[in-house]
Design an enzyme around this catalytic site. Structure first.
Site, PDB file in Angstrom:
ATOM      1  N   ASP A   1      -0.150   5.064   0.891  1.00 50.92           N
ATOM      2  CA  ASP A   1      -0.423   6.054   1.935  1.00 50.92           C
ATOM      3  C   ASP A   1      -0.598   5.380   3.289  1.00 50.92           C
ATOM      4  O   ASP A   1      -1.473   4.544   3.469  1.00 50.92           O
ATOM      5  CB  ASP A   1      -1.673   6.863   1.571  1.00 50.92           C
ATOM      6  CG  ASP A   1      -1.536   7.518   0.205  1.00 50.92           C
ATOM      7  OD1 ASP A   1      -0.596   8.301   0.023  1.00 50.92           O
ATOM      8  OD2 ASP A   1      -2.368   7.233  -0.674  1.00 50.92           O
TER       9      ASP A   1
ATOM     10  N   ASP B   1       0.863  -1.162   0.000  1.00 49.56           N
ATOM     11  CA  ASP B   1       0.000   0.000   0.000  1.00 49.56           C
ATOM     12  C   ASP B   1       0.913   1.230   0.000  1.00 49.56           C
ATOM     13  O   ASP B   1       2.087   1.133   0.360  1.00 49.56           O
ATOM     14  CB  ASP B   1      -0.887  -0.038   1.247  1.00 49.56           C
ATOM     15  CG  ASP B   1      -1.714   1.206   1.410  1.00 49.56           C
ATOM     16  OD1 ASP B   1      -2.438   1.566   0.461  1.00 49.56           O
ATOM     17  OD2 ASP B   1      -1.621   1.837   2.483  1.00 49.56           O
TER      18      ASP B   1
END
Length: 176
Positions: free
Chosen positions: A10, A8
């Site tokens: 953020d 991922d």
């Protein structure tokens, strides 16, 4: 068969600034550069998998999101291309889910395309949807608390392949 990390963006690699569209706002989280360097040295392929509903909502463009990625890669400063595949899922929560996590579609496609062993792949993220995508794809999962999520919040995931780490550094130390 190869092994890989599905990452991922953020809250996992960079500080989550909620709908980040300005590359100047990119801040790497502690331990990311060293952790990714270690992962590569151990033979892990890297894939970026990020929900970017701000694009679907019209807050910024896909080009803006890609410029943020470019800035992140420059700050990481490892040999390029850094990622073997990138998925920027632009669907909003109210749209049909194709690539948006918790959909495992991107992970499944990359596993098939790159002949990866799902049991040697790890989905790394800081949200439940990241974990759910990895579990649905049959990979290992690693959750990063990163100061905003508590161990209690992750306790509902009672799976033997769930690992919770305080940050990217502690996660990377577990790689073999």
């Amino acid at each position: 068969m190869s092994k890989a990390l599905f990452l991922d963006r953020d809250g996992t690699l960079i500080v989550d600034k909620h709908y980040l569209a300005d590359p100047d706002g990119v801040e790497l989280l502690p331990g990311v550069v060293e952790g990714l360097r270690r992962a590569r040295a151990l033979g892990y392929r890297l894939f970026l998998f990020s929900n970017q509903s701000g694009v679907g909502r019209g807050y910024y463009t896909l080009e803006d999101a890609l410029r943020v990625n470019d800035r992140m890669e420059k700050l990481i400063a490892l040999p390029t291309p850094l990622f073997d595949g990138v998925c920027m899922a632009t669907e909003t929560p109210d749209q049909p889910m194709i690539y948006r996590k918790p959909s495992p579609r991107f992970i499944n496609e990359m596993i098939a395309h790159h002949t990866l062993d799902p049991k040697q792949c790890i989905m790394v993220g800081d949200r439940e949807t990241d974990i759910e995508a990895g579990l649905a794809a049959g990979t290992q999962v690693a959750a990063l608390a990163n100061g905003k999520l508590t161990r209690d919040a992750w306790a509902r995931f009672n799976f033997p392949n769930l690992a919770l780490h305080d940050d990217f550094t502690s996660f990377a130390a577990t790689l073999r």
